[in-house]
Design an enzyme around this catalytic site. Structure first.
Site, mmCIF file in Angstrom:
data_model
loop_
_atom_site.group_PDB
_atom_site.id
_atom_site.type_symbol
_atom_site.label_atom_id
_atom_site.label_comp_id
_atom_site.label_asym_id
_atom_site.label_seq_id
_atom_site.Cartn_x
_atom_site.Cartn_y
_atom_site.Cartn_z
ATOM 1 C CG ASP A 136 -0.261 -0.252 2.529
ATOM 2 O OD1 ASP A 136 0.866 0.263 2.731
ATOM 3 O OD2 ASP A 136 -0.839 -0.962 3.372
ATOM 4 C CG HIS A 194 4.514 -9.659 -0.468
ATOM 5 N ND1 HIS A 194 3.713 -9.948 0.626
ATOM 6 C CD2 HIS A 194 5.427 -10.658 -0.524
ATOM 7 C CE1 HIS A 194 4.136 -11.080 1.194
ATOM 8 N NE2 HIS A 194 5.171 -11.518 0.519
ATOM 9 C CB CYS A 223 8.834 -4.639 -23.036
ATOM 10 S SG CYS A 223 8.234 -3.287 -21.979
ATOM 11 N N GLY A 283 2.522 -6.254 13.326
ATOM 12 C CA GLY A 283 1.282 -6.494 12.598
ATOM 13 C C GLY A 283 1.369 -7.561 11.534
ATOM 14 C CB THR A 284 3.587 -9.721 10.023
ATOM 15 O OG1 THR A 284 3.622 -10.916 9.241
ATOM 16 C CG2 THR A 284 4.780 -9.698 10.950
ATOM 17 C CB SER A 285 -0.458 -13.612 10.595
ATOM 18 O OG SER A 285 -0.048 -13.810 9.256
ATOM 19 C CG ASN A 307 0.183 -9.464 15.631
ATOM 20 O OD1 ASN A 307 -0.972 -9.121 15.371
ATOM 21 N ND2 ASN A 307 0.909 -10.194 14.811
ATOM 22 C CG MET A 308 -4.478 -6.283 16.798
ATOM 23 S SD MET A 308 -4.882 -5.110 18.105
ATOM 24 C CE MET A 308 -6.604 -5.500 18.384
#
EC number: 2.3.1.-
Length: 276
Positions: free
Chosen positions: A110, A125, A136, A216-218, A242-243
């Site tokens: 994002d 990513h 091309c 914030g990554t699983s 993280n949550m």
């Protein structure tokens, strides 16, 4: 040994760290209102992201896949960095003046880290706002809204929306002289390998860092899921923000529970031991 949420202990290590790696995932952008397309409710129309974000889906139905990415681009243009993005960017700028380095390794596409002001960002990513030509191979930044006239007003996520069925010649096309090939989003789709140069850069950062944050990554998407555990395995402190707990939590020295926009700013704020 896990001290879990001992902020003072983390801050002491942070004050001495010279080379900090910050790995970020969807959780850091969720507070900006960015849809994750994961878990319950993670649908666009009738499809989940993994049914659209594949080379096979694009070759089968490029119009539908471009509608999906057009929708995501347009949504992103209305979102802003949140306190977590801003804390990371401010920390990088402040520490750089002290000869200390902060590198963000993000799974997010994002660009909110860049918009917050982060300079040292590895987007493993890719980006929603880059395109790659299928003919091309040329990659280019693209912030047009809409990206092509045929997509104007298309891409609505409602499950009752019919496919626009845009003819392939009217989808985004390459503007390199004499090419006019079909463009695709320059993101890493399911089933594709990560860019080797970016991966090498990430490995270099992880091999030399003296503190690592996982935000914030699983810790389930590979190869990124292995980044922090491999840092922890060489005895470097890793702090998870993280949550919820993740499959890797017990390997880390610290775990700070809660929204990243709340937990991260006090963790990265100026330390009394800082010179500048």
């Amino acid at each position: 040994m896990c001290l879990f949420s001992d902020l003072a202990a983390f801050r002491k290590i942070f004050s001495k760290a010279n080379n900090i790696a910050i790995i970020t995932g969807a959780g850091v952008s969720a507070e900006s209102g960015v849809p994750t397309f994961r878990g319950a409710g993670g649908y666009w129309r009738k499809w989940q992201a993994q049914e659209l974000a594949t080379p096979e889906a694009f070759s089968r139905n490029p119009s539908r896949v471009w509608e999906f990415y057009h929708y995501r681009r347009e949504v992103m243009l209305t979102k802003n960095p949140n306190p977590a993005h801003l804390a990371i960017a401010e920390c990088e700028e402040r520490l750089s003046k002290q000869g200390r380095k902060v590198t963000v390794i993000t799974q997010n596409i994002d660009e909110l880290h860049r918009r917050a002001g982060s300079k040292n960002v590895l987007e493993i990513h890719g980006s929603l706002f880059k395109t790659r030509c299928m003919s091309c191979g040329h990659e280019a930044a693209n912030y047009k809204s809409p990206i092509c006239s045929a997509l104007e007003g298309k891409g609505a996520p409602d499950p009752n929306t019919h496919d626009a069925k845009i003819p392939v010649q009217q989808l985004p096309r390459c503007e390199q002289t004499g090419c006019h090939g079909l463009l695709r989003p320059a993101v890493v789709w399911f089933g594709e390998t990560l860019d080797a140069d970016i991966l090498t850069s990430a490995e270099t950062v992880l091999d030399s860092c003296d503190l690592c944050l996982v935000v914030g990554t699983s810790s389930v998407v590979y190869p990124a899921a292995m980044f922090a555990p491999q840092v922890a395995a060489r005895g470097v402190p890793v702090a998870e923000f993280n949550m919820e707990n993740t499959p890797a939590t017990m390997r880390f020295k610290f775990h700070f529970h809660g929204p990243c926009g709340t937990t991260l700013p006090p963790a990265l704020a100026r330390h009394e031991a800082e010179q500048n």
